[in-house]
Each structure stands twice: as C-alpha cells, then as structure tokens.
Design a protein around this motif. Structure first.
Motif, PDB file in Angstrom:
ATOM      1  N   UNK A   1     -19.591  -0.647  -1.882  1.00  0.00           N
ATOM      2  CA  UNK A   1     -18.518  -0.674  -0.885  1.00  0.00           C
ATOM      3  C   UNK A   1     -17.297  -1.409  -1.427  1.00  0.00           C
ATOM      4  N   UNK A   2     -17.509  -2.287  -2.428  1.00  0.00           N
ATOM      5  CA  UNK A   2     -16.390  -3.053  -2.993  1.00  0.00           C
ATOM      6  C   UNK A   2     -15.307  -2.143  -3.572  1.00  0.00           C
ATOM      7  N   UNK A   3     -15.689  -0.936  -4.004  1.00  0.00           N
ATOM      8  CA  UNK A   3     -14.698  -0.006  -4.557  1.00  0.00           C
ATOM      9  C   UNK A   3     -13.704   0.420  -3.479  1.00  0.00           C
ATOM     10  N   UNK A   4     -14.207   0.641  -2.274  1.00  0.00           N
ATOM     11  CA  UNK A   4     -13.327   0.991  -1.152  1.00  0.00           C
ATOM     12  C   UNK A   4     -12.438  -0.163  -0.745  1.00  0.00           C
ATOM     13  N   UNK A   5     -12.965  -1.388  -0.818  1.00  0.00           N
ATOM     14  CA  UNK A   5     -12.152  -2.563  -0.493  1.00  0.00           C
ATOM     15  C   UNK A   5     -10.976  -2.689  -1.452  1.00  0.00           C
ATOM     16  N   UNK A   6     -11.243  -2.453  -2.720  1.00  0.00           N
ATOM     17  CA  UNK A   6     -10.164  -2.521  -3.711  1.00  0.00           C
ATOM     18  C   UNK A   6      -9.087  -1.475  -3.417  1.00  0.00           C
ATOM     19  N   UNK A   7      -9.521  -0.272  -3.103  1.00  0.00           N
ATOM     20  CA  UNK A   7      -8.559   0.796  -2.809  1.00  0.00           C
ATOM     21  C   UNK A   7      -7.682   0.436  -1.608  1.00  0.00           C
TER      22      UNK A   7
ATOM     23  N   UNK B   1      -3.696   0.100  -1.813  1.00  0.00           N
ATOM     24  CA  UNK B   1      -2.895   1.052  -1.031  1.00  0.00           C
ATOM     25  C   UNK B   1      -1.812   0.353  -0.207  1.00  0.00           C
ATOM     26  N   UNK B   2      -2.006  -0.949   0.070  1.00  0.00           N
ATOM     27  CA  UNK B   2      -0.974  -1.694   0.794  1.00  0.00           C
ATOM     28  C   UNK B   2       0.340  -1.748   0.018  1.00  0.00           C
ATOM     29  N   UNK B   3       0.244  -1.658  -1.308  1.00  0.00           N
ATOM     30  CA  UNK B   3       1.423  -1.763  -2.160  1.00  0.00           C
ATOM     31  C   UNK B   3       2.097  -0.422  -2.436  1.00  0.00           C
ATOM     32  N   UNK B   4       1.414   0.672  -2.132  1.00  0.00           N
ATOM     33  CA  UNK B   4       1.915   2.001  -2.484  1.00  0.00           C
ATOM     34  C   UNK B   4       3.330   2.287  -1.955  1.00  0.00           C
ATOM     35  N   UNK B   5       3.678   1.897  -0.718  1.00  0.00           N
ATOM     36  CA  UNK B   5       5.028   2.208  -0.226  1.00  0.00           C
ATOM     37  C   UNK B   5       6.145   1.547  -1.031  1.00  0.00           C
ATOM     38  N   UNK B   6       5.824   0.516  -1.816  1.00  0.00           N
ATOM     39  CA  UNK B   6       6.851  -0.259  -2.522  1.00  0.00           C
ATOM     40  C   UNK B   6       6.975   0.129  -3.999  1.00  0.00           C
ATOM     41  N   UNK B   7       6.061   0.954  -4.499  1.00  0.00           N
ATOM     42  CA  UNK B   7       6.092   1.447  -5.882  1.00  0.00           C
ATOM     43  C   UNK B   7       6.398   0.346  -6.898  1.00  0.00           C
ATOM     44  N   UNK B   8       5.597  -0.724  -6.936  1.00  0.00           N
ATOM     45  CA  UNK B   8       5.875  -1.812  -7.892  1.00  0.00           C
ATOM     46  C   UNK B   8       5.734  -1.344  -9.333  1.00  0.00           C
ATOM     47  N   UNK B   9       6.692  -1.704 -10.168  1.00  0.00           N
ATOM     48  CA  UNK B   9       6.679  -1.289 -11.574  1.00  0.00           C
ATOM     49  C   UNK B   9       6.133  -2.365 -12.503  1.00  0.00           C
ATOM     50  N   UNK B  10       6.131  -3.608 -12.037  1.00  0.00           N
ATOM     51  CA  UNK B  10       5.559  -4.707 -12.819  1.00  0.00           C
ATOM     52  C   UNK B  10       4.586  -5.470 -11.915  1.00  0.00           C
ATOM     53  N   UNK B  11       3.326  -5.564 -12.367  1.00  0.00           N
ATOM     54  CA  UNK B  11       2.274  -6.150 -11.534  1.00  0.00           C
ATOM     55  C   UNK B  11       1.523  -7.201 -12.328  1.00  0.00           C
TER      56      UNK B  11
ATOM     57  N   UNK C   1       9.268  -9.314  -3.329  1.00  0.00           N
ATOM     58  CA  UNK C   1       8.028  -8.809  -3.911  1.00  0.00           C
ATOM     59  C   UNK C   1       6.847  -9.038  -2.988  1.00  0.00           C
ATOM     60  N   UNK C   2       5.747  -8.353  -3.291  1.00  0.00           N
ATOM     61  CA  UNK C   2       4.600  -8.362  -2.383  1.00  0.00           C
ATOM     62  C   UNK C   2       3.329  -8.882  -3.051  1.00  0.00           C
ATOM     63  N   UNK C   3       2.534  -9.548  -2.238  1.00  0.00           N
ATOM     64  CA  UNK C   3       1.228 -10.068  -2.643  1.00  0.00           C
ATOM     65  C   UNK C   3       0.154  -9.308  -1.892  1.00  0.00           C
ATOM     66  N   UNK C   4      -0.861  -8.827  -2.615  1.00  0.00           N
ATOM     67  CA  UNK C   4      -1.999  -8.172  -1.982  1.00  0.00           C
ATOM     68  C   UNK C   4      -3.277  -8.826  -2.477  1.00  0.00           C
TER      69      UNK C   4
END
Length: 244
Positions: free
Chosen positions: A42-48, A52-62, A158-161
């Motif tokens: 189930x941890x794989x789904x948690x990671x996704x 996915x919280x960051x997807x709307x912001x299209x971060x280029x450097x992480x 910037x965003x933190x997830x």
C-alpha cells in the motif's frame, strides 16, 4: 524537544543522527522488501498520493529529503518530469541501492544523490521548486531544525510534500494497528533485517511523532504557510502539503 527525538535506535550516549545512520546502513539490503511486505504494497499508493499533490505546479527542481533507496525520488521523476532531482540522505548504504535503481531506470541525467545532514543542508537558499520527504522526517534528530532547512532551500512560493506513517485515531483501526505494530512488525523485521532494534525503534517513532493539526503548527513555525493534511488508509499514513 519532541518525543520521537528522544527515542534512540540503539540506546547509549551516541547522538541520534549517528545511530540513525548506522541503523539504515544496517538494514539497507532488506529495506525495500520489508517496506513493501509490511505495508502489503500500500506504501506505493501513498507515495503516488504525496507526489500528485505537486503535479499542478510542475516543479523543475526537486530535493527529496531522507531519500533512502530512492523509491520516492524515482517515482517523482516519472510522474513530474523535473529537469533535476537530488536525493539527500545520511545513509550511504541506502543511497548506493538508490543509485543502482536509478541506473536501471536510465534516470541518471535527472536524479543524483548526495550525503547530507538534513539539519544543515549544504544547498544554497531558495534553490528548489519543491521539497519532498517520504517516511523519513520522524527520524530527524531535531525536527524544527530539519523543517526549517527544508523551508530555507525552497524558492518563495515553492511547495513541500510529505508522506509520513502515523497512528490511526479511530476504533477499531487504532487497536488493530497497535497490535500489528507491536507484534508482527518488529518480529518479522527482526527476522528479515537481522537488526534487533531497528523495527522496534521505527514503531516507537511512529507512535511518538506529532501528527495532524499539531504537525500543521510545527510546519508553520518552520516558515511554511497554507499547510494542510490528509489521512490515508484509516490514518496509517498522512500526507502533508505546505507552501513557502
């Protein structure tokens, strides 16, 4: 000081950071297998969900903090397609496995690894569009300092997830999780990893770590705003989102 900061993997007087490094170096060869088995994958789904919280912001450097064997970094690269992603960790043993996985995925041009003390990152301020962490910040020697460093290296806006293991708060999952984490998890972890204290320590830190609304206040104290959280799988995992 938060409760989980007082919990040491091996006891004694050596500082927590050194003990955490030793612990993860010790269990690195079996870490991925245990992680997936103990969570029933189930941890794989948690990671996704966290990524996915960051997807709307299209971060280029992480920057992926406490990157371990790189699963979160690799999935972030595949889902978000950044130009660069640095995985930072205190354990060379864990990162060496991560480097092998990155090579197998042909992601060397995007993902690199650096040994870092997360309480004092070597990166310049305002370097990254996003900072991530999965199942690692509860091992920080100083949570406030670690989160402040994560905020420092983020660009304004910037965003933190974060994805972190937490304890369920409602019946009957709260009681079932306690039984699972105090019996099967440390026993199975000990048999597979052959490190007697590792999974007992990890269980203790899950229970002691601040969660939910309290974690929101801690994030804001570290310099973040607009913090939010969502409990997943009856509260076994919680994902946090915050903006600098």
């Amino acid at each position: 000081m938060y409760k989980q900061e007082e919990i040491l993997p091996y006891g004694g007087k050596e500082e927590k950071g050194k003990q955490v490094e030793e612990l993860f170096d010790n269990i690195a060869p079996t870490y991925d297998t245990l992680n997936h088995h103990l969570s029933w994958n189930i941890d794989k789904g948690w990671r996704r969900k966290a990524i996915s919280q960051l997807a709307p912001y299209s971060p280029q450097s992480i920057l992926d903090i406490a990157t371990g064997t790189g699963d979160f970094a690799i999935l972030s690269a595949e889902m978000l397609h950044p130009q660069k992603l640095i995985g930072a960790d205190i354990s060379e043993g864990m990162m060496e496995i991560g480097r092998q996985k990155v090579e197998q995925k042909h992601l060397e041009d995007i993902i690199s690894f650096q040994k870092e003390d997360c309480m004092a990152l070597s990166m310049p301020s305002e370097s990254f569009d996003a900072v991530t962490a999965a199942f690692g910040i509860r091992n920080f020697q100083d949570l406030d300092k670690g989160l402040s460093e994560m905020c420092r290296v983020l660009k304004p806006g910037g965003h933190l997830s974060i994805a972190e293991l937490t304890t369920p708060v409602s019946f009957p999952m709260k009681q079932l999780f306690w039984l699972y984490s105090h019996t099967f998890l440390p026993l199975y972890g000990n048999i597979i990893s052959r490190d007697k204290g590792a999974y007992k320590y990890l269980t203790s830190t899950i229970e002691a770590f601040p969660q939910g609304e309290l974690m929101m206040e801690i994030l804001k104290k570290a310099g973040f705003k607009e913090a939010s959280f969502k409990r997943l799988t009856f509260g076994i995992c919680t994902v946090y989102m915050a903006t600098k």
